[in-house]
Design an enzyme around this catalytic site. Structure first.
Site, PDB file in Angstrom:
ATOM      1  N   ARG A  42      24.210  69.110  -8.158  1.00  0.00           N
ATOM      2  CA  ARG A  42      23.515  68.212  -7.232  1.00  0.00           C
ATOM      3  C   ARG A  42      24.370  67.853  -6.024  1.00  0.00           C
ATOM      4  O   ARG A  42      23.830  67.624  -4.934  1.00  0.00           O
ATOM      5  CB  ARG A  42      23.065  66.953  -7.971  1.00  0.00           C
ATOM      6  N   LYS A 208       8.428  66.215 -25.074  1.00  0.00           N
ATOM      7  CA  LYS A 208       7.423  65.142 -25.103  1.00  0.00           C
ATOM      8  C   LYS A 208       6.075  65.588 -24.555  1.00  0.00           C
ATOM      9  O   LYS A 208       5.837  65.613 -23.353  1.00  0.00           O
ATOM     10  CB  LYS A 208       7.921  63.929 -24.318  1.00  0.00           C
ATOM     11  N   GLY A 361      14.867  68.831 -15.931  1.00  0.00           N
ATOM     12  CA  GLY A 361      16.306  68.647 -16.121  1.00  0.00           C
ATOM     13  C   GLY A 361      16.894  69.567 -17.167  1.00  0.00           C
ATOM     14  O   GLY A 361      17.889  70.268 -16.919  1.00  0.00           O
ATOM     15  N   GLY A 384      12.249  64.655 -13.190  1.00  0.00           N
ATOM     16  CA  GLY A 384      10.999  63.897 -13.131  1.00  0.00           C
ATOM     17  C   GLY A 384      10.233  64.136 -11.839  1.00  0.00           C
ATOM     18  O   GLY A 384       9.007  64.257 -11.844  1.00  0.00           O
TER      19      GLY A 384
END
Ligand code: ADP
Ligand code: MG
Length: 404
Positions: A42, A208, A361, A384
């Site tokens: 990043r 999830k 991620g 996200g």
């Protein structure tokens, strides 16, 4: 992109406040250790913007959040661990300040000259950051002539250093524009949302399902096929009536999974075999079984070789592939085979001219871990944020920037 970028404004002799995404993984949680950055992706991703601004005569005030500190007492999340690596990568000194705003900051900023770079303290050390506190945004805006948002990974959150900051800068008459990373992310992911080339195949995995079910449906509306692996697949397999044993399943998502299976039929492609284990452990005994033969006392932790063959067949001829979510528990070597095989398969497709975009991620980590990061067309730096964008949502940090 219909947003202004740093190319559209004059930064010569200006103080430019850049919101970057230096939310990087760290080597330790103990503030007494010499904490280092374990993956500087990043920081590297922000360099084109930072170098451009410096080459065009700006003084840079950088700010980012790091981790999820509860308060400024969570010292291991101080930006000290980041500043060293940043300075190395920029090839010039970077002065790190111990506050986000305040008299000390104002004083240092007042004496800045073109080419100077300072890094403010972790924005989340300030209680106003997550509350999108206007007073904090205004104090930040006071420091600079120009606001640049290059923190794609934080664009889905309306915080004081992102959304609020752009409004505060506009209030004082200054520009609020996007950096090059933001521009690049939107170009890559925007293609998949707005006008994807076909055939377009999306691959979803990870854990999830309740978080991702909306995204799966959005992808089914845009892509020709959606391949499902990882933990997500178990809920679909159960919805199909298969025994899934002790596998990770979200029962609340079963009705939605059933509905998607009914509505989209064979455009939703599920695993045909899985790697099962007795327990969730790195050294658990592994066995490959067809999805109709999962023993009741076992759990599926990876996709099997027949599934990869099936996925491979579905991917042939694709022009665009978007991948989110590992195919298995890739953190355990024994259950990383499916994820690594898929990463390799996608790398070969890129060689054939296919556009392959990785979002999420853990998916990005898996590709980096497999040593294939350079191979992909685009790896999003925003977990996200990339998912929300693919879901078709508007990201507040971007929406608020100056229009072209
Ligand atoms: P991303 O960050 O790429 O969006 P997620 O956060 O949704 O991905 O999911 C990543 C996690 O999913 C990993 O920690 C991985 O271990 C887990 N996972 C993948 N497959 C399984 C599985 N079959 N059972 C349990 N967990 C799984
Ligand atoms: Mg994740």
């Amino acid at each position: 992109m219909n947003k202004k970028t740093i190319r559209d404004i004059d930064v010569n002799g200006k103080k430019v406040l850049v919101r970057v995404d230096f939310n990087v993984p760290l080597s330790s949680k103990d503030p007494n250790d010499n904490i280092t950055v374990t993956d500087d992706t990043r920081i590297r991703a922000a360099l084109p913007t930072l170098n451009y601004l410096l080459e065009h005569g700006a003084a840079l005030i950088l700010m980012s959040h790091l981790g999820r500190p509860k308060s400024a007492e969570d010292k291991h999340f101080a930006m000290d661990s980041v500043v060293h690596r940043l300075s190395q990568l920029l090839g010039r000194p970077v002065r790190k300040l111990d506050e986000v705003v305040g008299d000390g900051v104002r004083e240092v900023v007042a004496s800045m000259k073109p080419g100077d770079v300072i890094l403010l303290e972790n924005t989340r050390f300030h209680p106003g950051e997550k509350k999108n506190d206007e007073a904090l945004s205004r104090q930040l805006a006071e420091l600079a002539d120009v606001y640049v948002n290059d923190a794609f990974g934080s664009a889905h959150r309306a915080h004081a250093s992102t959304e609020g900051m752009a409004r505060a800068m506009r209030e004082k008459g200054g520009p609020a524009v996007a950096g090059f990373l933001m521009e690049k992310e939107l170009a890559a992911l925007g293609t998949a949302v707005d006008n994807p080339p076909h055939p377009y195949v999306a691959i979803m995995g990870g854990a999830k399902i309740s978080d991702k079910i909306k995204l799966i449906e959005n992808l089914l509306n845009k892509a020709d096929k959606v391949l499902i692996g990882g933990g997500l697949a178990n809920t679909f397999l159960k919805a199909q009536g298969h025994e899934v044993g002790k596998s990770l399943v979200e029962d609340e998502a079963l009705p939605e999974a059933e509905r998607l299976l009914k509505t989209y039929g064979d455009r939703l492609v599920l695993p045909v075999d899985v790697v099962v284990a007795d327990e969730f452990a790195a050294d658990a005994d592994a066995a490959t079984v067809p999805v109709w033969g999962i023993p009741a006392d076992k759990m599926a932790l990876d996709v099997g070789p027949d599934t990869l063959e099936r996925f491979n067949a579905e991917l042939q001829g694709a022009r665009l592939v978007v991948w989110n979510g590992p195919m298995g528990v890739f953190e355990f070597e024994r259950f990383a085979k499916g994820t690594n095989a898929l990463a390799n398969l996608l790398a070969r497709l890129v060689d054939l001219g296919v556009e392959v975009i990785i979002g999420g991620g853990d998916s990005a980590s898996a590709v980096i871990q497999a040593g294939l990061a350079d191979k992909m067309s685009h790896i999003s730096t925003g977990g996200g944020a990339s998912l929300e964008l693919l879901e078709g949502k508007t990201l507040p940090g971007i929406a608020v920037l100056d229009d072209k």
